[in-house]
Design an enzyme around this catalytic site. Structure first.
Site, PDB file in Angstrom:
ATOM      1  N   ASP A 489       0.783  -1.245   0.000  1.00  0.00           N
ATOM      2  CA  ASP A 489       0.000   0.000   0.000  1.00  0.00           C
ATOM      3  C   ASP A 489       0.812   1.292   0.000  1.00  0.00           C
ATOM      4  O   ASP A 489       0.297   2.328   0.403  1.00  0.00           O
ATOM      5  CB  ASP A 489      -0.939   0.038   1.221  1.00  0.00           C
ATOM      6  CG  ASP A 489      -1.905  -1.110   1.273  1.00  0.00           C
ATOM      7  OD1 ASP A 489      -1.922  -1.907   0.322  1.00  0.00           O
ATOM      8  OD2 ASP A 489      -2.637  -1.220   2.265  1.00  0.00           O
ATOM      9  N   HIS A 493      -0.623   5.059   1.040  1.00  0.00           N
ATOM     10  CA  HIS A 493      -0.137   5.817   2.195  1.00  0.00           C
ATOM     11  C   HIS A 493       0.513   7.126   1.773  1.00  0.00           C
ATOM     12  O   HIS A 493       0.163   8.198   2.268  1.00  0.00           O
ATOM     13  CB  HIS A 493       0.871   4.978   2.972  1.00  0.00           C
ATOM     14  CG  HIS A 493       0.297   3.740   3.585  1.00  0.00           C
ATOM     15  ND1 HIS A 493       0.905   3.068   4.621  1.00  0.00           N
ATOM     16  CD2 HIS A 493      -0.828   3.042   3.325  1.00  0.00           C
ATOM     17  CE1 HIS A 493       0.181   2.012   4.960  1.00  0.00           C
ATOM     18  NE2 HIS A 493      -0.876   1.982   4.179  1.00  0.00           N
ATOM     19  N   ASP A 564      -2.506  -7.956  -5.533  1.00  0.00           N
ATOM     20  CA  ASP A 564      -3.888  -7.489  -5.562  1.00  0.00           C
ATOM     21  C   ASP A 564      -3.939  -5.972  -5.487  1.00  0.00           C
ATOM     22  O   ASP A 564      -2.969  -5.316  -5.104  1.00  0.00           O
ATOM     23  CB  ASP A 564      -4.678  -8.083  -4.386  1.00  0.00           C
ATOM     24  CG  ASP A 564      -4.216  -7.534  -3.044  1.00  0.00           C
ATOM     25  OD1 ASP A 564      -4.868  -6.629  -2.498  1.00  0.00           O
ATOM     26  OD2 ASP A 564      -3.176  -7.996  -2.531  1.00  0.00           O
ATOM     27  N   GLU A 566      -6.935  -3.123  -4.129  1.00  0.00           N
ATOM     28  CA  GLU A 566      -8.258  -2.890  -3.563  1.00  0.00           C
ATOM     29  C   GLU A 566      -8.712  -1.470  -3.888  1.00  0.00           C
ATOM     30  O   GLU A 566      -9.611  -1.250  -4.681  1.00  0.00           O
ATOM     31  CB  GLU A 566      -8.225  -3.125  -2.055  1.00  0.00           C
ATOM     32  CG  GLU A 566      -9.581  -2.955  -1.376  1.00  0.00           C
ATOM     33  CD  GLU A 566      -9.480  -3.122   0.133  1.00  0.00           C
ATOM     34  OE1 GLU A 566     -10.319  -3.817   0.715  1.00  0.00           O
ATOM     35  OE2 GLU A 566      -8.542  -2.536   0.733  1.00  0.00           O
ATOM     36  N   GLU A 570      -7.349   5.369  -4.323  1.00  0.00           N
ATOM     37  CA  GLU A 570      -6.118   5.812  -3.659  1.00  0.00           C
ATOM     38  C   GLU A 570      -4.911   5.559  -4.556  1.00  0.00           C
ATOM     39  O   GLU A 570      -3.856   6.165  -4.353  1.00  0.00           O
ATOM     40  CB  GLU A 570      -5.975   5.108  -2.313  1.00  0.00           C
ATOM     41  CG  GLU A 570      -6.963   5.644  -1.293  1.00  0.00           C
ATOM     42  CD  GLU A 570      -6.968   4.894   0.026  1.00  0.00           C
ATOM     43  OE1 GLU A 570      -6.953   5.554   1.078  1.00  0.00           O
ATOM     44  OE2 GLU A 570      -6.986   3.641   0.012  1.00  0.00           O
TER      45      GLU A 570
END
Length: 1051
Positions: A489, A493, A564, A566, A570
């Site tokens: 991520d 972030h 993956d 999601e 973002e």
């Protein structure tokens, strides 16, 4: 001009000269005689521009990563962490590598070792047919159709990996004086193994070779056609030394002698009679890697795949492209009739070409201000400006330092970005320089903690894989802060910090060069989206996959379904922030790269993940409207933190910024709202419901604006990363009715008449000359509150925001003349202005709208809309599990009208109040009763000693909340109710619970859906009627714990 002058001048000159042809990047220009300067600009590769060469250790210090890459020989160079081949570097090293359209894996076996190749057809997909609308599908794994091996290559011979790049890696097997090397590249038409002094073996581990034909028709020294027991046909081409492949049993072909050369394998699509001739034509040339270059010319972005090749043959490689690439293909490739279904991205088409260029319109006209997809000018009425100012005045008093001082880079970033959008609203839309200065100074102070690396969990430079990671996971808990330490991520972030920094620098340009501000932000961008290998400190494009057209969030976690993604929103938020940062720092190459990537994201997301018109996902899944979580091998309509519709759809919306209206097409937003979200609003968690309304502004800004403008709006309805002032500004600006003020971007543009717009329309007419917000206090204005479907009986009320004398002068109301300075006309009824408050009309009676509302033509005290919806609500703190309040009271209950329950007003025709603090619904005439703080249907359940039991069953204790759980108006667990993205380890493969009990697969395990629910590879039990929730690698009871940053915290 804060770095805008050079760029604006370049665009101005390009527009005036109008000398650029439509020829592709690096193509041969047709007529470019007077435009050598522009031609030079076209040939400038923005992906070869280093952002910064400073050593990040000076900012962050350094540490060795707890996880060492296995089998990599890159001599200290950066190693990619979010790519398809990472499973070969992690854990057992035998999990699957999804290069599309094929999957690969290292088979380490005492019977046959080597590299397996697999491909499954569309009709082999496994769907969740237990649901009316399938929640997931996946491709079967472990089907080794054919594989490359060699005599003497045993399970003890582990692969080594080198030539690691953003879309490729080479796998090497070495034993004695023999070797086998295979370059794995996304989009391969041929999988090619280079042999040196080895006896090749071609094997299948899953099927049998029913037919083996030696055939002619290509430039290969030998060609074989293999028919497997599943009916699929594969081709084998041999180039190099003389070699014959002979069967050894019905699963292995063994070479006749030691061999130096290469062998190619390809699959013929089922029923395709022309594919073989296409393969024959291009066999001999093979791809070993792909480099990316590109540039922006006006409003068109170009990017080029230069295929690195080897071998003999025509010299022109055959390569598969995905649908979004075929849609934007500009030049450099010849299409063929050969296509092969990809894993989750539709059918890939084989094209021939060495240098393939794609072109798309880029969002060069989108900057800081709201942007209209209809091409309308963004403007504000005095009503809207006053409402925005009221909300901003309240929010600017927030404690930015304390609010952002969290142990999570993700949540800290969300908070900072919330205040950044607030400051932007104050500065650019309200034009309130005093408030703007207050806002940005507080934001700079909060941001300084992170630039100085003094947050609760500081960042550190990872000298192993080469990247900037959180220290939170260095102690052993890999999923700390959603796995940031293990490269989960990072774009989610760090995107919030980049966006925040861009807004600060936009308002206060001097901030850029203060201390380490610029180096800090550049380091975050380099970590996620370093454009070139000339920067030795970071890998190239860690997160973004130029082949698939979007990023992969999964980091260093072994996963059988691959990486993956999601939260797609973002994903594009990072590149939007990067674009703005490039603008404020004058880095035109960074702006161009961001614009190119945003245009690719728009195309790919609407093709694969948003079920927009023209998407490639199965028809049976279209009612889901979004994929949910997209893995390399499967799609599952859930999130890592729950299956609520607002979670699954909303995770693809946040944060709502100007780029949202560019990426999320209006037709898609409208269909998703009408056919799915509208019915989910009433039961939605408030912070997520608010997000849905913010996104809805893309198609219906007036409804969205009214939702945020209602006086009943509560700050608790906002996510920690959302600003009400910004949501008001976003929706009101897109609506633009009665606009008197049109803000402009730093380059002087408004957000209308845009080249990126999907359609165009005339700007809303101004009722007067554009005004400065500095005159707001002297403008008399009113705003109409919401009449949305969430509050169907709530009558619009007129709420004053100013009582200036500007409304003086006689007017008429229902043929009566009145003085507007003392009276208002509301639906042909005259009501007075009392102490500066214009009264409103309710069925012929006037009332003070600050104290009352009009409900079903009756004046009642103002209500809280969350309690007006027919759902159970506690009006005080939730009752503990040991509460003694059970059953209902014997006192008579009112059955109509607006009543009081504690401090909450409720509609007694739909809700019942117990103990003056608990609200339970009336459902289809059944008055729900209360048991230990929860509501239940007394016709089906009974309350025994504080527990709810089925009537007629043994009175075994069951959680009271299993009957009817009362939702809180504020989030109780950031892992499940906060409008934010969370990622479990990428090995987690969440699936939704089938509506009928069945045996299903969770990772490599099988489970009974009656007793368990699968969150990725994590199985959590269902105890009684309660489903345990995931937090990292643990399961927990949400009544007893909260999940924050991947850690369990006792409530």
């Amino acid at each position: 001009m804060m770095g805008f002058s050079t760029r604006s001048l370049a665009y101005f000159l390009a527009g005036c000269l109008h000398l650029v042809t439509a020829s592709p990047l690096y193509g041969n220009p047709e007529t470019m005689e007077p435009s050598s300067q522009i031609l030079e600009k076209r040939s400038t590769d923005v992906f070869d521009k280093v952002i910064d060469t400073s050593d990040p250790i000076a900012l962050f210090g350094s540490a060795n990563h707890p996880l060492t890459p296995a089998g990599v020989s890159e001599n200290g160079m950066p190693i990619e962490t979010n790519k398809f081949y990472d499973n070969l570097l992690l854990g057992s090293r035998t999990s699957f590598l999804y290069a599309d359209p094929y999957r690969y894996w290292w088979q380490s076996s005492n019977t046959q070792s080597g590299l397996c190749i697999g491909h499954t057809d569309e009709n082999q997909r496994v769907f969740d047919w237990g649901s009316a609308v399938p929640n997931f599908y996946f491709n079967p794994i472990g089907l080794c159709s054919l594989g490359f091996g060699a005599s003497g290559m045993t399970e003890a011979i582990a692969p080594e990996v080198d030539e690691v790049d953003q879309m490729s890696a080479r796998v090497n097997f070495n034993w004695g004086s023999s070797s086998m090397k295979i370059s794995l590249v996304e989009g391969l038409a041929f999988t090619t193994a280079e042999y040196s002094n080895a006896v090749p073996e071609i094997f299948t581990s899953t099927f049998f070779m029913n037919g083996i034909q030696s055939v002619s028709g290509s430039s290969a020294s030998q060609k074989y056609k293999i028919t497997l027991s599943d009916g699929h046909i594969w081709l084998i081409y041999v180039f190099g030394d003389q070699l014959t492949l002979k069967p050894n049993g019905n699963q292995v072909l063994v070479g006749s002698n030691s061999f130096t050369g290469y062998i190619q394998i390809a699959k013929i699509p089922s029923g395709d009679t022309k594919a073989e001739s296409v393969y024959d034509k291009y066999a001999g040339t093979y791809v070993t890697g792909i480099s990316v270059s590109g540039n922006v010319d006006g409003d068109t972005g170009y990017y080029t795949f230069t295929l690195k090749t080897s071998g003999q043959g025509s010299g022109v490689p055959l390569h598969f492209l995905l649908p979004h690439q075929m849609d934007s293909l500009s030049s450099g490739a010849s299409s063929t009739e050969l296509s092969l279904v990809s894993l989750v991205s539709g059918y890939a088409t084989a094209v021939a070409g060495n240098s393939i260029t794609f072109a798309d319109t880029v969002p060069s006209d989108i900057h800081f201000l709201p942007w209209s997809p209809e091409g309308k000018k963004v403007g504000y009425s005095t009503d809207a400006l006053n409402n925005i100012k009221a909300a901003a005045t309240q929010e600017v008093n927030g404690n930015m330092d304390a609010d952002s001082n969290l142990d999570s880079m993700y949540y800290s970033g969300k908070v900072l970005a919330k205040y950044a959008m607030l400051c932007l609203t104050v500065n650019d839309i309200l034009n309130d320089k005093e408030m703007s200065n207050t806002c940005v100074k507080k934001l700079e102070s909060a941001m300084a903690r992170f630039v100085d690396n003094k947050q609760i969990n500081p960042l550190v430079y990872d000298s192993t894989w080469k990247g900037v990671i959180s220290k939170a996971g260095l102690s052993g808990y890999a999923m700390a802060d959603f796995g940031n330490t293990y490269y989960n991520d990072h774009h989610f972030h760090y995107g919030y910090f980049v966006l925040t920094a861009a807004v600060i620098a936009h308002i206060d340009p001097n901030w850029i060069n203060v201390g380490n501000n610029k180096k800090y932000v550049n380091s975050l961008i380099r970590d996620v989206s370093n454009p070139t290998s000339n920067d030795p400190h970071f890998p190239v494009q860690r997160m973004f996959d130029f082949y698939h057209g979007h990023s992969w969030a999964g980091g260093l976690f072994e996963s059988n379904d691959g990486k993956d993604e999601e939260s797609t929103s973002e994903d594009y938020n990072f590149f939007y922030g990067m674009k703005l940062w490039g603008e404020v720092t004058g880095d035109d190459a960074m702006v161009d790269r961001a614009n190119i990537i945003l245009s690719v994201l728009k195309r790919s997301l609407n093709k694969y993940i948003y079920y927009s018109e023209g998407n490639v996902q199965p028809k049976s899944m279209q009612p889901n409207y979004v994929a949910g979580i997209t893995f390399m091998n499967k799609i599952t309509h859930v999130t890592y933190f729950g299956t609520n519709p607002e979670f699954v759809q909303g995770i693809h919306m946040l944060p709502v910024t100007p780029i949202s209206a560019y990426i999320r097409e209006q037709s898609f937003v409208r269909d998703e709202w009408n056919n799915m979200l509208l019915n989910a609003l009433g039961a939605a968690v408030p912070s997520w419901r608010t997000l849905l309304y913010a996104d809805y502004a893309i198609v219906d800004p007036w409804t969205s604006y009214n939702y945020f403008a209602t006086p009943a709006f509560q700050p608790s309805w906002l996510d920690v990363g959302a600003s009400r002032a910004w949501y008001l500004a976003f929706s009101a600006g897109l609506d633009g009715r009665n606009a008197v003020y049109y803000p402009t971007n730093p380059d002087g543009s408004n957000s209308g008449s845009s080249s990126s717009s999907s359609s165009s329309s005339s700007p809303s007419p101004s009722t007067s000359s554009p005004s400065s917000p500095s005159t707001l206090t002297s403008i008399s204005s009113y705003v109409t509150t919401t009449t949305t479907s969430v509050f169907p009986d709530l009558k619009p009320t007129i709420v004053p925001t100013s009582t200036s004398s500007s409304s003086s002068g006689q007017k008429t109301c229902n043929m009566a003349v009145y003085d507007p300075s003392t009276t208002v006309c509301d639906e042909n009824v005259l009501c007075p202005i009392v102490n500066g408050v214009p009264y409103s009309n309710c069925n012929g009676a006037c009332y003070n709208p600050k104290e009352y509302g009009c409900y079903k033509n009756t004046i009642s005290p103002n209500i809280n809309p969350t309690s007006y919806v027919s759902s159970p609500v506690s009006t005080t703190d939730p009752i503990s599990n040991t509460a003694t309040k059970t059953g209902s009271t014997s006192s008579p209950k009112p059955t109509s009208g607006m009543q009081k329950c504690g401090d909450t007003t409720y509609d007694a025709s739909a809700i019942t109040c117990y103990f003056n603090d608990i609200l339970c619904p009336i459902v289809e005439g059944n008055v729900y009763e209360v048991c230990n703080g929860s509501c239940y249907d007394p016709s089906m359940y009974s309350c025994d000693n504080g527990s709810v039991s089925h009537k007629g069953s043994s009175k075994s204790s069951t959680s009271a909340k299993s009957a009817y759980t009362s939702p809180s108006t504020t989030p109780t667990s950031k892992s499940s109710t906060s409008a934010s993205s969370t990622s479990a380890p990428s090995s987690v493969t969440p699936t939704s619970q089938p509506s009928t009990h069945a045996i299903a697969q969770c990772g490599l395990a099988w489970y009974n859906t009656k007793s368990y629910i699968c969150y990725g590879n994590l199985l959590c039990p269902i105890i009684g009627d309660k489903t345990m929730q995931p937090c990292g690698n643990a399961c927990y009871d949400s009544d007893a714990y909260e999940c924050l940053g991947g850690k369990l915290i006792t409530k």
